[in-house]
Scaffold this motif. Sequence first.
Motif, PDB file in Angstrom:
ATOM      1  N   LYS A   5       0.793  -1.252  -0.050  1.00 19.84           N
ATOM      2  CA  LYS A   5       0.055  -0.025   0.059  1.00 19.84           C
ATOM      3  C   LYS A   5       0.797   1.249   0.104  1.00 19.84           C
ATOM      4  N   LYS A   6       2.001   1.073  -0.162  1.00 20.98           N
ATOM      5  CA  LYS A   6       3.107   2.284  -0.277  1.00 20.98           C
ATOM      6  C   LYS A   6       2.943   3.194   0.955  1.00 20.98           C
ATOM      7  N   GLY A   7       2.957   2.260   2.113  1.00 23.30           N
ATOM      8  CA  GLY A   7       2.574   2.871   3.243  1.00 23.30           C
ATOM      9  C   GLY A   7       3.899   2.781   4.369  1.00 23.30           C
ATOM     10  N   ARG A   8       5.192   2.657   3.980  1.00 26.07           N
ATOM     11  CA  ARG A   8       6.179   2.956   4.749  1.00 26.07           C
ATOM     12  C   ARG A   8       6.511   4.369   5.002  1.00 26.07           C
ATOM     13  N   GLU A   9       6.321   4.978   6.204  1.00 28.13           N
ATOM     14  CA  GLU A   9       6.378   6.075   6.433  1.00 28.13           C
ATOM     15  C   GLU A   9       7.595   6.540   7.600  1.00 28.13           C
ATOM     16  N   GLY A  10       8.037   7.812   7.301  1.00 22.18           N
ATOM     17  CA  GLY A  10       9.196   8.107   8.220  1.00 22.18           C
ATOM     18  C   GLY A  10      10.513   7.352   7.628  1.00 22.18           C
ATOM     19  N   ILE A  11      11.186   6.877   8.571  1.00 19.52           N
ATOM     20  CA  ILE A  11      12.504   6.275   8.442  1.00 19.52           C
ATOM     21  C   ILE A  11      12.020   4.607   8.398  1.00 19.52           C
ATOM     22  N   THR A  12      12.761   4.085   7.454  1.00 21.31           N
ATOM     23  CA  THR A  12      12.901   2.403   7.442  1.00 21.31           C
ATOM     24  C   THR A  12      13.871   1.904   7.578  1.00 21.31           C
ATOM     25  N   PHE A  13      14.043   0.702   8.062  1.00 20.63           N
ATOM     26  CA  PHE A  13      15.341  -0.290   7.962  1.00 20.63           C
ATOM     27  C   PHE A  13      14.841  -1.432   7.054  1.00 20.63           C
ATOM     28  N   PRO A  14      14.948  -1.400   5.676  1.00 21.60           N
ATOM     29  CA  PRO A  14      14.190  -2.227   4.703  1.00 21.60           C
ATOM     30  C   PRO A  14      15.183  -3.419   4.393  1.00 21.60           C
ATOM     31  N   GLY A  15      16.390  -3.406   4.369  1.00 21.89           N
ATOM     32  CA  GLY A  15      17.398  -4.321   3.674  1.00 21.89           C
ATOM     33  C   GLY A  15      17.277  -4.472   1.995  1.00 21.89           C
ATOM     34  N   TRP A  16      18.238  -4.876   1.511  1.00 22.51           N
ATOM     35  CA  TRP A  16      18.251  -5.110  -0.087  1.00 22.51           C
ATOM     36  C   TRP A  16      19.425  -5.996  -0.391  1.00 22.51           C
ATOM     37  N   SER A  17      19.529  -6.148  -1.365  1.00 18.80           N
ATOM     38  CA  SER A  17      20.791  -6.955  -2.095  1.00 18.80           C
ATOM     39  C   SER A  17      20.795  -6.605  -3.972  1.00 18.80           C
ATOM     40  N   GLY A  18      21.749  -6.857  -4.337  1.00 21.61           N
ATOM     41  CA  GLY A  18      22.019  -6.811  -5.977  1.00 21.61           C
ATOM     42  C   GLY A  18      23.227  -6.334  -5.935  1.00 21.61           C
ATOM     43  N   ARG A  19      24.025  -6.765  -7.153  1.00 21.84           N
ATOM     44  CA  ARG A  19      25.344  -6.685  -7.595  1.00 21.84           C
ATOM     45  C   ARG A  19      25.331  -5.626  -8.690  1.00 21.84           C
ATOM     46  N   ASP A  20      24.291  -4.854  -8.924  1.00 21.29           N
ATOM     47  CA  ASP A  20      24.502  -3.617 -10.010  1.00 21.29           C
ATOM     48  C   ASP A  20      23.604  -2.610  -9.622  1.00 21.29           C
ATOM     49  N   PRO A  21      23.889  -1.536  -9.838  1.00 18.39           N
ATOM     50  CA  PRO A  21      23.174  -0.333  -9.801  1.00 18.39           C
ATOM     51  C   PRO A  21      21.598  -0.332 -10.299  1.00 18.39           C
ATOM     52  N   ASN A  22      21.430  -1.089 -11.264  1.00 15.90           N
ATOM     53  CA  ASN A  22      20.325  -1.245 -11.855  1.00 15.90           C
ATOM     54  C   ASN A  22      19.222  -2.112 -11.185  1.00 15.90           C
ATOM     55  N   LEU A  23      19.860  -2.897 -10.273  1.00 12.26           N
ATOM     56  CA  LEU A  23      19.290  -3.807  -9.462  1.00 12.26           C
ATOM     57  C   LEU A  23      19.097  -3.260  -8.107  1.00 12.26           C
ATOM     58  N   VAL A  24      19.541  -2.151  -7.584  1.00 19.83           N
ATOM     59  CA  VAL A  24      19.633  -1.532  -6.301  1.00 19.83           C
ATOM     60  C   VAL A  24      19.139  -0.273  -6.384  1.00 19.83           C
ATOM     61  N   TRP A  25      19.620   0.670  -7.001  1.00 18.21           N
ATOM     62  CA  TRP A  25      19.351   2.254  -7.327  1.00 18.21           C
ATOM     63  C   TRP A  25      17.990   2.387  -7.859  1.00 18.21           C
ATOM     64  N   TYR A  26      18.082   1.631  -9.010  1.00 20.88           N
ATOM     65  CA  TYR A  26      16.667   1.896  -9.716  1.00 20.88           C
ATOM     66  C   TYR A  26      15.409   1.390  -9.140  1.00 20.88           C
ATOM     67  N   PRO A  27      15.307   0.168  -8.266  1.00 18.33           N
ATOM     68  CA  PRO A  27      14.058   0.038  -7.533  1.00 18.33           C
ATOM     69  C   PRO A  27      13.956   0.962  -6.418  1.00 18.33           C
ATOM     70  N   LEU A  28      15.045   1.217  -5.729  1.00 15.62           N
ATOM     71  CA  LEU A  28      14.960   1.863  -4.504  1.00 15.62           C
ATOM     72  C   LEU A  28      14.902   3.356  -4.679  1.00 15.62           C
ATOM     73  N   LEU A  29      15.383   3.846  -5.669  1.00 16.83           N
ATOM     74  CA  LEU A  29      15.384   5.404  -5.827  1.00 16.83           C
ATOM     75  C   LEU A  29      14.773   6.037  -7.086  1.00 16.83           C
ATOM     76  N   HIS A  30      14.395   5.241  -8.013  1.00 18.60           N
ATOM     77  CA  HIS A  30      13.818   5.698  -9.241  1.00 18.60           C
ATOM     78  C   HIS A  30      12.258   6.256  -8.910  1.00 18.60           C
ATOM     79  N   THR A  31      11.794   7.477  -9.358  1.00 21.49           N
ATOM     80  CA  THR A  31      10.341   7.834  -9.040  1.00 21.49           C
ATOM     81  C   THR A  31       9.301   6.638  -9.390  1.00 21.49           C
ATOM     82  N   GLY A  32       8.536   6.519  -8.484  1.00 15.12           N
ATOM     83  CA  GLY A  32       7.450   5.643  -8.680  1.00 15.12           C
ATOM     84  C   GLY A  32       7.526   3.939  -8.651  1.00 15.12           C
ATOM     85  N   GLU A  33       8.824   3.757  -8.266  1.00 16.11           N
ATOM     86  CA  GLU A  33       9.008   2.207  -8.235  1.00 16.11           C
ATOM     87  C   GLU A  33       8.584   1.788  -6.831  1.00 16.11           C
TER      88      GLU A  33
END
Length: 526
Positions: A422-450
Motif C-alpha cells: 500500500k506504499k505505506g512505509r512512513e518516516g524512516i525504514t530499515f528495509p534491507g536489500w541486495s543486488g550486484r548492479d546499480p540497476n538492481l539496487v538504485w533503480y528499484p530503491l530510488l527511481h520515481t514511482g518504483e
Amino acid sequence: MRKTTDPTGRSAHRRTEKGEQMKDILRRHFVAGTLGAAALALLPLGASAQNSSTIVVAQAADAYSMDPAKHSAFPTANILFQIYDGLVSQNEKGDIVPALATSWSNPDPLTWRFKLREGVKFHNGEPFNAAAVKYTLDRALDPNFKAPYYSRISQIKSVTVVDDYTVEIKTDKPFPTMLLSLYEASFPALIVPPSYTAQNNSADLAAKPVGTGPYRFVEWKKDERVVLEANPDYWGGKPAVEKVIFRPIKETRTRIAELKSGGVDIAVDVPPEDMASLDGGETKISTVASDSLYFLAFDITRDTPLKDKRVRQAINYAVDVDAIQQALLNGMGMRIALTLPANAFGYDQAWKPYPYDPAKAKALLAEAGYKDGFTVPLMTRKGRYMKDSEIVEATAGFLAKVGIKVNIQYLEPGVWGQVSEKKGREGITFPGWSGRDPNLVWYPLLHTGEYQSYYSNPELDKLLDAGAGTIDQAERKSIYEKAAAIIKEDAPHLPMIQPPLIYGLDARLTWTPRPDGMIDLRKAHF
C-alpha cells in the motif's frame, strides 16, 4: 551413562542431555517473559533430533505467499527456491549458470534468445516449455498484477514463443542486467505451470505451490512449518536428502538453542559473538560475504522534516555507523559509502561515507528549522536480519543525541508486506536489500514511482534510465559515477553495512552458503 544410537542417526545420549538443557533454557526464558507462547508452540520440549534423511532449516519468518511473483521477502524465497526453478541460476561463486535455460544468445541488442531444457515436467505433470516461460513473465509484467519485484523485469517489452523449447525476450532498450534479473532471486521470474496457476485466480498456487524444482510441496502449517519432499524426477538429479522442513523461529536465541539441541540443522543469522560456541563438536559455523545491505531509507513522499535534504544529511552525520559495526558485529562486514554492495558493478572504493559528526548534524538541523529536533516513526521488522533490532535501537540512540526522537515500530513480516503493497512505509525504514548492479539496487530503491522507492529526483531518474539502457560497460560506469554524486549529496538513505552471512550448522551437514543469501539445498547432504 551408556551411549546408544537412536534411529535418527544421532545419539540418544545427546538427545536426552540436550533436551534437558533445552527445557532449562525454555523455563528461564519463559519466567523472564522473553519467549512468547508462539515460540513455545514452535519448539516442543524434549523434541527429538531429525534424522539424516531430513534437513530442518530455522529462519526468522514464515512464508508470505507460495506464489513466487507475489512477495518480496527472502525467507519466502528460500522456501520457494526449493520448489521452483528460474531460467538461470547462480553458483556459490556468484556466477550465472544455466537452469531451465541451457543457453542464451543476443541476435541483436534488443533480443535475448533462450534455448530451454527439454523433458522437464512440473510436479503436477504439466510440461515445462516456452509457453510456460511466456505465461510466467507475461503474468508478472501485467501492471494489474502488481508484482513487488516488477522493477527487475520491467524492461521486458515482449515474450515470444519461437518453438516449444525456444523463447525470445524483447526489450525496448538494451538490458545489461537481463541475466541477473531472470535468475531465481528475481522472484517473479521463477517459472510457474500455466494451467495450475490459472485455477481460482492463482489462489491454488499461493497456498499449494507447484514448480519444477528439486523438492515438492507437502504441507504448510502457517507460522509453524513448511514441509517439502524430494522430487525423484528432478532434471538436476534427485536430491540426496529426502525431506526439507522450514521452521519460522523469530528469536535468535531460540534458533541457536534448537541447533544445539539437534532440533534444526541450519540456523540463519548467527550473531558474531556466538560463533565460537557453535564452531566445534556437533555443530559448526559457515560464513560468506553477503550481497546484502543494511541502511536506513527516508520517505520524502510525505510532508515531513525528511523532505529537507539538510535533515537527511544531518541523520547521516548523526549516526556512528563504525561504532555500531564494531559493537554489534564484532567489526565484521564492510562499511559502505552508498547503498550498493562494495563488490557490485560500479562501486568505487574511493567513495567515502559521511563521517560521524554530531555537531555538524545539529547545525544542519538548526539551519533547516529544527533546532529543537522532531519526532519521526521508524518502521522495520525484528529478527529479519542479523542484529537488526539492536542496530535500529543503537541508531535511535545516536539520533536522540541530536534531538531526533525515533518511534520504533516493529512490524510482523505479513504486516510489513501489506504495508509495503500500500506504499505505506512512513518516516524512516530499515528495509534491507541486495543486488550486484546499480540497476538492481538504485533503480528499484530510488527511481520515481518504483514499488520500493520513497524518493524522487528527475535528474537521477534520467541517469538511472540511461544506465539501465546501455550495455557499454564503460559508459554505464560513467553514468553511475554521476548518479553516485547525486545520491551522496541528496542523501535519500543512510548507508550502513554490508554484513556477513553467518550460519550455524549440524556438523555432519555438507552445505555451502551463497553470497546472495538464498538457501540452496540441491547439493546438501549428510
